[in-house]
Scaffold this motif. Structure first.
Motif, PDB file in Angstrom:
ATOM      1  N   TYR A 126       2.160  85.584  80.169  1.00  0.00           N
ATOM      2  CA  TYR A 126       1.766  86.957  80.512  1.00  0.00           C
ATOM      3  C   TYR A 126       2.956  87.898  80.346  1.00  0.00           C
ATOM      4  N   GLU A 127       2.687  89.096  79.829  1.00  0.00           N
ATOM      5  CA  GLU A 127       3.734  90.108  79.690  1.00  0.00           C
ATOM      6  C   GLU A 127       3.226  91.467  80.142  1.00  0.00           C
ATOM      7  N   HIS A 128       4.117  92.219  80.750  1.00  0.00           N
ATOM      8  CA  HIS A 128       3.865  93.613  81.116  1.00  0.00           C
ATOM      9  C   HIS A 128       5.136  94.373  80.783  1.00  0.00           C
ATOM     10  N   LYS A 129       5.002  95.330  79.876  1.00  0.00           N
ATOM     11  CA  LYS A 129       6.142  96.163  79.488  1.00  0.00           C
ATOM     12  C   LYS A 129       5.768  97.622  79.668  1.00  0.00           C
ATOM     13  N   HIS A 136       2.019  98.289  78.773  1.00  0.00           N
ATOM     14  CA  HIS A 136       1.405  97.372  77.806  1.00  0.00           C
ATOM     15  C   HIS A 136       1.331  95.989  78.442  1.00  0.00           C
ATOM     16  N   PHE A 137       0.142  95.386  78.402  1.00  0.00           N
ATOM     17  CA  PHE A 137      -0.095  94.090  79.015  1.00  0.00           C
ATOM     18  C   PHE A 137      -0.607  93.115  77.963  1.00  0.00           C
ATOM     19  N   SER A 138      -0.188  91.882  78.078  1.00  0.00           N
ATOM     20  CA  SER A 138      -0.693  90.825  77.218  1.00  0.00           C
ATOM     21  C   SER A 138      -1.013  89.617  78.095  1.00  0.00           C
ATOM     22  N   ILE A 139      -2.265  89.168  78.025  1.00  0.00           N
ATOM     23  CA  ILE A 139      -2.711  88.021  78.809  1.00  0.00           C
ATOM     24  C   ILE A 139      -3.185  86.935  77.840  1.00  0.00           C
ATOM     25  N   PRO A 140      -2.270  86.040  77.451  1.00  0.00           N
ATOM     26  CA  PRO A 140      -2.665  84.918  76.588  1.00  0.00           C
ATOM     27  C   PRO A 140      -3.222  83.780  77.446  1.00  0.00           C
ATOM     28  N   HIS A 141      -4.505  83.828  77.719  1.00  0.00           N
ATOM     29  CA  HIS A 141      -5.124  82.913  78.674  1.00  0.00           C
ATOM     30  C   HIS A 141      -5.476  81.546  78.088  1.00  0.00           C
ATOM     31  N   ASP A 142      -5.705  81.464  76.806  1.00  0.00           N
ATOM     32  CA  ASP A 142      -6.027  80.204  76.136  1.00  0.00           C
ATOM     33  C   ASP A 142      -7.249  79.501  76.748  1.00  0.00           C
ATOM     34  N   VAL A 143      -8.251  80.293  77.150  1.00  0.00           N
ATOM     35  CA  VAL A 143      -9.465  79.694  77.712  1.00  0.00           C
ATOM     36  C   VAL A 143     -10.550  79.664  76.632  1.00  0.00           C
ATOM     37  N   ASN A 144     -11.217  80.788  76.394  1.00  0.00           N
ATOM     38  CA  ASN A 144     -12.203  80.885  75.319  1.00  0.00           C
ATOM     39  C   ASN A 144     -12.633  82.341  75.144  1.00  0.00           C
ATOM     40  N   GLU A 145     -13.484  82.579  74.164  1.00  0.00           N
ATOM     41  CA  GLU A 145     -13.897  83.951  73.846  1.00  0.00           C
ATOM     42  C   GLU A 145     -14.663  84.604  74.992  1.00  0.00           C
ATOM     43  N   LYS A 146     -15.501  83.848  75.668  1.00  0.00           N
ATOM     44  CA  LYS A 146     -16.266  84.417  76.780  1.00  0.00           C
ATOM     45  C   LYS A 146     -15.350  84.833  77.932  1.00  0.00           C
ATOM     46  N   TYR A 147     -14.269  84.100  78.115  1.00  0.00           N
ATOM     47  CA  TYR A 147     -13.310  84.502  79.145  1.00  0.00           C
ATOM     48  C   TYR A 147     -12.648  85.822  78.742  1.00  0.00           C
ATOM     49  N   SER A 148     -12.398  86.007  77.458  1.00  0.00           N
ATOM     50  CA  SER A 148     -11.848  87.281  76.981  1.00  0.00           C
ATOM     51  C   SER A 148     -12.823  88.424  77.240  1.00  0.00           C
ATOM     52  N   VAL A 149     -14.101  88.189  76.992  1.00  0.00           N
ATOM     53  CA  VAL A 149     -15.127  89.203  77.245  1.00  0.00           C
ATOM     54  C   VAL A 149     -15.129  89.560  78.733  1.00  0.00           C
TER      55      VAL A 149
END
Length: 182
Positions: A126-129, A136-149
């Motif tokens: 996770y990043e927050h700048k 700017h936030f980045s959440i690389p969750h590596d779960v699946n597309e539905k989790y992104s939705v």
């Protein structure tokens, strides 16, 4: 007693304090080994452990439980998209707002950003700048597309319900990135 110790240890306007404590030998060896492996100082390692403890306690306060990604994948794989969006909207616009109030006793720009850090910080990369007031936030969750939705809808409804700032958001099957100007 702790408050008096804190006042004695504070370094003017410094964001850190000088504090000495004793560690169990086994715990020290474990942490020293991990610090060496990560190529960080023991001081940085202890600060990381303290931060992780605070995050864990805050999640406990709001009734969250840590769960493995395989469990999340399984649940989100079988979930209906329409129901996911409805749930994410409800959780973002109502429950998360309540959580911010519980954790920080006020809902404002600063506490919303703190909550987003707490919520996103569950994921390793996770990043927050902050660039000139745009976060700017980045959440690389590596779960699946539905989790992104789900995450995308949760963030949109949360920010809209709290600070009503415009959110630019993008998602891929394993990552959600977004920015907001506050």
């Amino acid at each position: 007693m702790i408050k008096n110790e804190m006042n004695d240890m504070m370094d003017g306007d410094s964001k850190s304090i000088h504090y000495s404590c004793r560690l169990d030998t086994e715990m020290y060896r474990f942490l020293a080994g991990e610090a060496e492996q990560k190529n960080v100082s023991m001081n940085n390692m202890l600060n990381q452990v303290a931060r992780e403890h605070v995050v864990k306690k805050n999640f406990e306060k709001i009734g969250s439980a840590l769960t493995c990604k395989d469990a999340l994948r399984g649940v989100f794989d079988i979930a209906n998209d329409k129901q996911l969006i409805k749930l994410a909207t409800k959780l973002g616009s109502s429950n998360a707002v309540d959580y911010v109030g519980m954790l920080y006793h006020d809902v404002n720009q600063d506490t919303v950003l703190k909550f987003l850090d707490l919520w996103g910080g569950r994921f390793y990369d996770y990043e927050h700048k902050n660039h000139d007031g745009t976060h700017h936030f980045s959440i690389p969750h590596d779960v699946n597309e539905k989790y992104s939705v789900f995450t995308k809808e949760f963030i949109m409804s949360f920010v809209e319900s709290t600070i009503n700032a415009p959110v630019k958001i993008q998602s891929s099957p394993r990552t959600v990135t977004f920015s907001l100007a506050v």
